[in-house]
Design an enzyme around this catalytic site. Structure first.
Site, mmCIF file in Angstrom:
data_model
loop_
_atom_site.group_PDB
_atom_site.id
_atom_site.type_symbol
_atom_site.label_atom_id
_atom_site.label_comp_id
_atom_site.label_asym_id
_atom_site.label_seq_id
_atom_site.Cartn_x
_atom_site.Cartn_y
_atom_site.Cartn_z
ATOM 1 N N LEU A 19 38.215 12.255 27.825
ATOM 2 C CA LEU A 19 38.178 13.453 26.985
ATOM 3 C C LEU A 19 37.334 13.170 25.748
ATOM 4 C CD1 LEU A 19 39.387 16.300 26.110
ATOM 5 C CD2 LEU A 19 41.210 15.001 24.978
ATOM 6 N N HIS A 22 50.709 20.543 6.776
ATOM 7 C CA HIS A 22 49.510 19.895 7.325
ATOM 8 C C HIS A 22 49.890 18.610 8.075
ATOM 9 C CE1 HIS A 22 47.020 22.842 5.479
ATOM 10 N NE2 HIS A 22 47.204 22.432 4.238
ATOM 11 N N THR A 52 34.047 24.720 5.511
ATOM 12 C CA THR A 52 33.380 24.608 4.195
ATOM 13 C C THR A 52 34.130 25.467 3.169
ATOM 14 O OG1 THR A 52 31.844 26.314 4.932
ATOM 15 C CG2 THR A 52 31.042 24.056 5.007
ATOM 16 N N GLU A 53 34.733 26.565 3.631
ATOM 17 C CA GLU A 53 35.503 27.433 2.720
ATOM 18 C C GLU A 53 36.769 26.733 2.215
ATOM 19 O OE1 GLU A 53 34.374 28.537 5.738
ATOM 20 O OE2 GLU A 53 32.811 29.895 5.008
ATOM 21 N N ARG A 80 40.169 25.451 -1.844
ATOM 22 C CA ARG A 80 41.635 25.349 -2.029
ATOM 23 C C ARG A 80 41.950 24.456 -3.235
ATOM 24 N NH1 ARG A 80 44.796 25.726 3.673
ATOM 25 N NH2 ARG A 80 43.599 27.482 4.435
ATOM 26 N N ASP A 134 45.789 27.211 12.955
ATOM 27 C CA ASP A 134 46.150 27.999 11.766
ATOM 28 C C ASP A 134 47.667 28.098 11.609
ATOM 29 O OD1 ASP A 134 45.773 29.543 9.539
ATOM 30 O OD2 ASP A 134 45.363 31.388 10.637
ATOM 31 N N GLY A 135 48.106 28.196 10.368
ATOM 32 C CA GLY A 135 49.518 28.475 10.097
ATOM 33 C C GLY A 135 50.311 27.322 9.504
HETATM 34 C C1 FPP Z 1 45.134 26.043 8.551
HETATM 35 O O1 FPP Z 1 46.438 26.292 8.077
HETATM 36 C C2 FPP Z 1 44.904 24.617 8.694
HETATM 37 C C3 FPP Z 1 44.011 23.906 7.957
HETATM 38 C C4 FPP Z 1 43.164 24.478 6.922
HETATM 39 C C5 FPP Z 1 43.852 22.449 8.153
HETATM 40 C C6 FPP Z 1 44.034 21.954 9.543
HETATM 41 C C7 FPP Z 1 44.494 20.572 9.449
HETATM 42 C C8 FPP Z 1 45.388 19.967 10.252
HETATM 43 C C9 FPP Z 1 45.952 20.589 11.454
HETATM 44 C C10 FPP Z 1 45.885 18.607 9.955
HETATM 45 C C11 FPP Z 1 44.859 17.535 9.897
HETATM 46 C C12 FPP Z 1 43.943 17.506 11.057
HETATM 47 C C13 FPP Z 1 43.706 16.429 11.808
HETATM 48 C C14 FPP Z 1 42.653 16.488 12.849
HETATM 49 C C15 FPP Z 1 44.432 15.184 11.636
HETATM 50 P P1 FPP Z 1 46.595 27.059 6.698
HETATM 51 O O2 FPP Z 1 46.806 26.040 5.639
HETATM 52 O O3 FPP Z 1 45.440 27.971 6.476
HETATM 53 O O4 FPP Z 1 47.898 27.858 6.998
HETATM 54 P P2 FPP Z 1 48.319 29.275 6.377
HETATM 55 O O5 FPP Z 1 47.257 30.277 6.823
HETATM 56 O O6 FPP Z 1 49.647 29.532 7.012
HETATM 57 O O7 FPP Z 1 48.380 29.093 4.902
#
Ligand code: FPP
Length: 232
Positions: free
Chosen positions: A123, A29, A58-59, A63, A12-13
């Site tokens: 792994l 991302h 799924t949520e 976006r 997250d973040g």
């Molecule tokens: C949450 O951050 C993250 C996501 C919804 C997507 C996670 C994706 C990646 C780490 C990159 C792609 C993954 C792989 C496996 C290549 P957020 O967007 O909710 O952050 P925020 O809460 O600060 O807005």
């Protein structure tokens, strides 16, 4: 000390990281995808057997279209660019979630990467994609009802172990350690059944800043816990 067998991560973040750096959310991302490499390298160093990453819920379909499309492209590119490294490092790729919801190109790339990495024994890295813990439980109930209807399962035999065999995660042990970045104290519909006795570790670091050293710190903290599973 024996390392946790299975680590799950809520990454997250990314959005906040981008905002803090004056960048578009997608750049966050992209940096998040880079951080995934640190996570699997850290797991290899520590001798962890399973790593599950919450990459898209799924949520998350709710976006903005552009962000979803960017995330899907990023995923496809990540797999295309990193599969050779996964093979070389002995990492087997797996997925859980409603994979058929994903764009065809992502599905094709996933299947190719899963096939190419199938021989990995160091792994298992499981990507949760279009994943919902509640839907997983509903899908398990559906599968159980089907078995009962076909006469293959006596409802009296249904217990914890039988139920687990109907989840997407039936091939993997439950996580020993859940890491969540960005300081949020939530499970967010992730592995609801499987996290029953999992140790939780929340770090204020935003996911794009997470490095393998942070993973080692989480494991060190895990070693200090006394897991009682409801006993004494
Ligand atoms: C949450 O951050 C993250 C996501 C919804 C997507 C996670 C994706 C990646 C780490 C990159 C792609 C993954 C792989 C496996 C290549 P957020 O967007 O909710 O952050 P925020 O809460 O600060 O807005």
């Amino acid at each position: 000390m024996t390392p946790p067998k299975h680590i799950a991560i809520i990454m997250d973040g990314n959005g906040r990281w981008a905002k803090n750096n004056g960048l578009q959310r997608l750049r966050g991302h992209e940096q998040g995808a880079e951080a995934v490499r640190g996570a699997f390298d850290g797991c290899l160093e520590a001798g962890v057997d399973f790593l599950t990453l919450y990459a898209f819920s799924t949520e998350n379909w709710k976006r903005p279209k552009l962000e979803v499309a960017g995330l899907m492209k990023l995923l496809e590119r990540f797999l295309k660019n990193n599969t050779a490294e996964l093979v070389e490092k002995g990492i087997r790729l797996q997925v859980i979630g409603r994979i058929t919801d994903l764009p065809n190109k992502v599905q094709e790339q996933l299947h190719e990467s899963i096939e190419r990495t199938a021989g990995g024994t160091r792994l298992t890295m499981i990507l949760a994609l279009s994943y919902s813990g509640r839907l997983e439980i509903i899908d398990a109930v559906r599968s159980i009802l089907r078995e009962v209807k076909e006469g293959h399962l006596d409802p009296a035999m249904l217990d914890d172990t039988v139920f687990s065999k109907h989840l997407y995660t039936r091939y993997y042990p439950d996580p020993d350690l859940l890491i969540r970045t960005s300081g949020e104290m939530r499970i967010s519909n992730f592995l609801l059944w499987q996290l029953s006795y999992t140790e939780l570790y929340v770090t204020p670091k935003l996911w794009p800043d997470f490095r393998k050293e942070d993973l080692h710190a989480a494991i060190e903290d895990f070693h200090k816990r006394h897991r009682r599973y409801g006993g004494l």
